[in-house]
Design a protein around this motif. Structure first.
Motif, mmCIF file in Angstrom:
data_model
loop_
_atom_site.group_PDB
_atom_site.id
_atom_site.type_symbol
_atom_site.label_atom_id
_atom_site.label_comp_id
_atom_site.label_asym_id
_atom_site.label_seq_id
_atom_site.Cartn_x
_atom_site.Cartn_y
_atom_site.Cartn_z
ATOM 1 N N ASP A 259 5.389 1.420 -1.691
ATOM 2 C CA ASP A 259 6.455 0.047 -1.373
ATOM 3 C C ASP A 259 6.752 -0.247 -0.945
ATOM 4 O O ASP A 259 6.302 -2.095 0.150
ATOM 5 N N THR A 260 7.118 0.299 0.361
ATOM 6 C CA THR A 260 8.125 -0.177 1.975
ATOM 7 C C THR A 260 6.926 -1.303 2.632
ATOM 8 O O THR A 260 7.175 -1.996 3.564
ATOM 9 N N LEU A 261 5.637 -0.075 2.712
ATOM 10 C CA LEU A 261 4.323 -0.928 3.905
ATOM 11 C C LEU A 261 4.110 -2.391 2.370
ATOM 12 O O LEU A 261 3.923 -3.008 3.267
ATOM 13 N N CYS A 262 3.878 -1.618 1.953
ATOM 14 C CA CYS A 262 3.308 -3.249 0.474
ATOM 15 C C CYS A 262 5.016 -4.324 1.458
ATOM 16 O O CYS A 262 4.344 -5.755 1.092
ATOM 17 N N LEU A 263 5.874 -4.704 1.347
ATOM 18 C CA LEU A 263 7.175 -5.803 1.489
ATOM 19 C C LEU A 263 6.872 -6.434 2.794
ATOM 20 O O LEU A 263 7.144 -7.346 3.240
ATOM 21 N N ASP A 264 5.968 -5.648 3.505
ATOM 22 C CA ASP A 264 5.025 -6.095 4.855
ATOM 23 C C ASP A 264 4.316 -7.211 4.867
ATOM 24 O O ASP A 264 2.874 -6.883 4.868
ATOM 25 N N ARG A 265 4.443 -8.579 4.276
ATOM 26 C CA ARG A 265 3.672 -9.522 4.331
ATOM 27 C C ARG A 265 3.107 -10.147 5.441
ATOM 28 O O ARG A 265 1.490 -10.902 5.350
ATOM 29 N N LYS A 266 3.198 -9.776 6.692
ATOM 30 C CA LYS A 266 2.737 -10.316 8.347
ATOM 31 C C LYS A 266 1.893 -9.320 7.976
ATOM 32 O O LYS A 266 0.194 -10.113 8.887
ATOM 33 N N LEU A 267 1.942 -8.637 8.711
ATOM 34 C CA LEU A 267 0.932 -7.407 9.500
ATOM 35 C C LEU A 267 -0.228 -6.864 8.104
ATOM 36 O O LEU A 267 -1.503 -6.166 8.182
ATOM 37 N N ASN A 268 0.686 -6.282 7.142
ATOM 38 C CA ASN A 268 -0.071 -5.479 6.327
ATOM 39 C C ASN A 268 -0.355 -6.301 4.912
ATOM 40 O O ASN A 268 -1.974 -5.804 5.359
#
Ligand SMILES: NC(=O)c1ccc[n+]([C@@H]2O[C@H](COP(=O)([O-])OP(=O)(O)OC[C@H]3O[C@@H](n4cnc5c(N)ncnc54)[C@H](O)[C@@H]3O)[C@@H](O)[C@H]2O)c1
Length: 440
Positions: free
Chosen positions: A254-263
């Motif tokens: 879920d935390t990984l998916c919060l990064d909309r710039k690189l992930n």
């Protein structure tokens, strides 16, 4: 560059409603037929399986799919949707034929195209008996080249028949919703008018259609499904590793998916050069090692470094095959705007070329031997001890010396300008199109 690249995103235009036949009333065909009818088109579904055609004629769905039965019932009773077992009726009642027959796997993994071939031959026979302008649209999932190599020859003798690829991206279980709110509309072909006509079928959805070449349209479907499969496998492997390491799988992802710039973004999703640098290889090695200590098999993550190495091998082979005596490299670091040389794939490439006796030189705006130090300098001098002799001071110097240029990283603006006015042949390994870079 593909035929459609210059105008690949267009908003759908307004065309009159169409007379469409949908061949194959399975999951894709039934949903396509019912949804197109609900958009106002006149649709005839054709399936040689009488049960499916009869279901539709009775206003029923041939299988369970949320919302489908209601849509079929409404459109059959309004007269916009009908069905038949006979292709002749479908062709007589349409100017556009959407092919939605199955393309299942053979034992060896190859696609079975016999349903597609049979339906195309049948349609070609009917159109040669009663010729008329017709757009044949392949909606089944087929490998790039199938339209040109399998479908086109069957209709080659017929004049006025155009061929278009329009892959389907719906998911079973929410197929109607996916059709009416599409994630992507892709239409591919070599005839502009036919491509635009097919894109216009979806005009009422207000979803911009991506107009591309025939092979790109066919390939995109595989790229999407491969991406989805890799995403699931990635999330499951990271989840398994997280749990074994005392972290919550869901909290991590879920935390990984919060990064909309690189992930969750287009970052890292451009075909280009192999990755390198001081972090990705090192951290992947650590994951693979830790997985093995935890008795965890992580085949996807374990495959990332070998995959990267294979990509580098392909690039090295391309350079080895260049008909050039003096090869100039633009870029030594693992990417632009850094002087970090640790695990730069360019260094391995240069080592290998030098080993094969090739004459190479390299220019990197951020790497001068006099100004790099520490582990960076050590790494470089260990790999290529006489690197000093190979480094060019300026792009000018490199271009004057080389008879072929290899670009491994995106050039800086002033270098791109200089390259644009230079006639040297270029091998671009950097991914971004040379036009985007400002290079001819
Ligand atoms: N099911 C999905 O979620 C999905 C999503 C996107 C794309 N696709 C692709 O779409 C294609 C169709 O998939 P599906 O799941 O709808 O297949 P399916 O097997 O459910 O349906 C195919 C239908 O085609 C009919 N058919 C076969 N030969 C015919 C002929 N000569 N004339 C008329 N009808 C004929 C069959 O009787 C069957 O009803 C496949 O290429 C598939 O890979 C499927």
């Amino acid at each position: 560059m593909g035929y459609w690249d210059a105008r690949s995103t267009v908003l759908t235009e307004s065309f009159p409603t169409a007379r469409v036949a949908v061949f194959g009333l399975g999951y894709v065909g039934s949903v396509t037929a019912a949804c197109l009818a609900s958009l106002g088109h006149q649709v005839t579904g054709v399936d040689r399986d009488a049960f499916k055609a009869e279901c539709i004629l009775k206003g029923k769905a041939p299988f369970f799919e949320p919302g489908l039965e209601e849509l079929i019932a409404t459109n059959v009773s309004s007269g916009r949707l009908s069905a038949a077992t006979c292709a002749r009726q479908g062709i007589a009642q349409s100017d556009i034929g959407l092919l939605c027959v199955g393309t299942p796997s053979e034992r060896n993994g190859n696609l079975r195209l016999d349903h597609l071939k049979r339906v195309v031959d049948e349609i070609a026979g009917l159109l040669s008996e009663a010729p008329k302008p017709y757009i044949l649209v392949v909606r089944s999932t087929v490998f790039p080249g199938t339209c040109e190599q399998v479908v086109a020859p069957a209709v080659a003798r017929l004049s006025g028949v155009s061929l278009v690829s329009n892959p389907e991206f719906l998911r079973e279980g929410c197929a109607v919703q996916d059709f009416l709110q599409p994630s992507l509309v892709v239409v591919g072909g070599n005839e502009e008018q036919a491509v635009r006509r097919i894109a216009s079928l979806y005009a009422a959805l207000k979803a911009p259609a991506r107009l591309v070449s025939l092979r790109t349209a066919e390939m995109i479907k595989y790229a999407c499904n491969a991406f989805h499969a890799v995403k699931v496998a990635f999330a499951n492997e990271i989840g398994a590793l997280s749990e074994k390491s005392g972290a919550s799988a869901h909290e991590v992802m879920d935390t990984l998916c919060l990064d909309r710039k690189l992930n969750i973004s287009p970052a890292y999703l451009k075909p280009g050069f192999a990755f390198g640098g001081s972090c990705l290889p090192k951290d992947l090695r650590a994951i693979v090692y830790r997985g093995s200590r935890l008795d965890l098999k992580l085949p996807l993550l374990e495959a990332a470094l070998p995959s990267n190495q294979q990509h580098l091998e392909r690039a090295i082979q391309q350079v080895i095959e260049l008909p050039a005596a003096r090869i100039g490299f633009l870029g030594l670091a693992f990417k632009e705007n850094t002087d970090d040389l640790r695990e730069s794939p360019v260094i391995e490439m240069l080592e290998r070329l030098i080993g094969k006796g090739r004459d190479v030189r390299v220019y990197d705006p951020h790497v001068q031997l006099s100004s790099i130090y520490g582990s960076n300098r050590e790494f470089l001098l260990k790999a290529i001890p006489h690197i000093g002799r190979l480094l060019s001071e300026s792009l000018d110097e490199l271009l004057a010396w080389a008879d072929h240029l290899v670009i491994t990283q995106k050039p800086q603006a002033q270098d791109a300008e200089e390259l644009a006015s230079n006639a040297l042949p270029v091998l671009n390994l950097a991914g971004a199109s040379l036009i985007t870079m400002g290079v001819r």
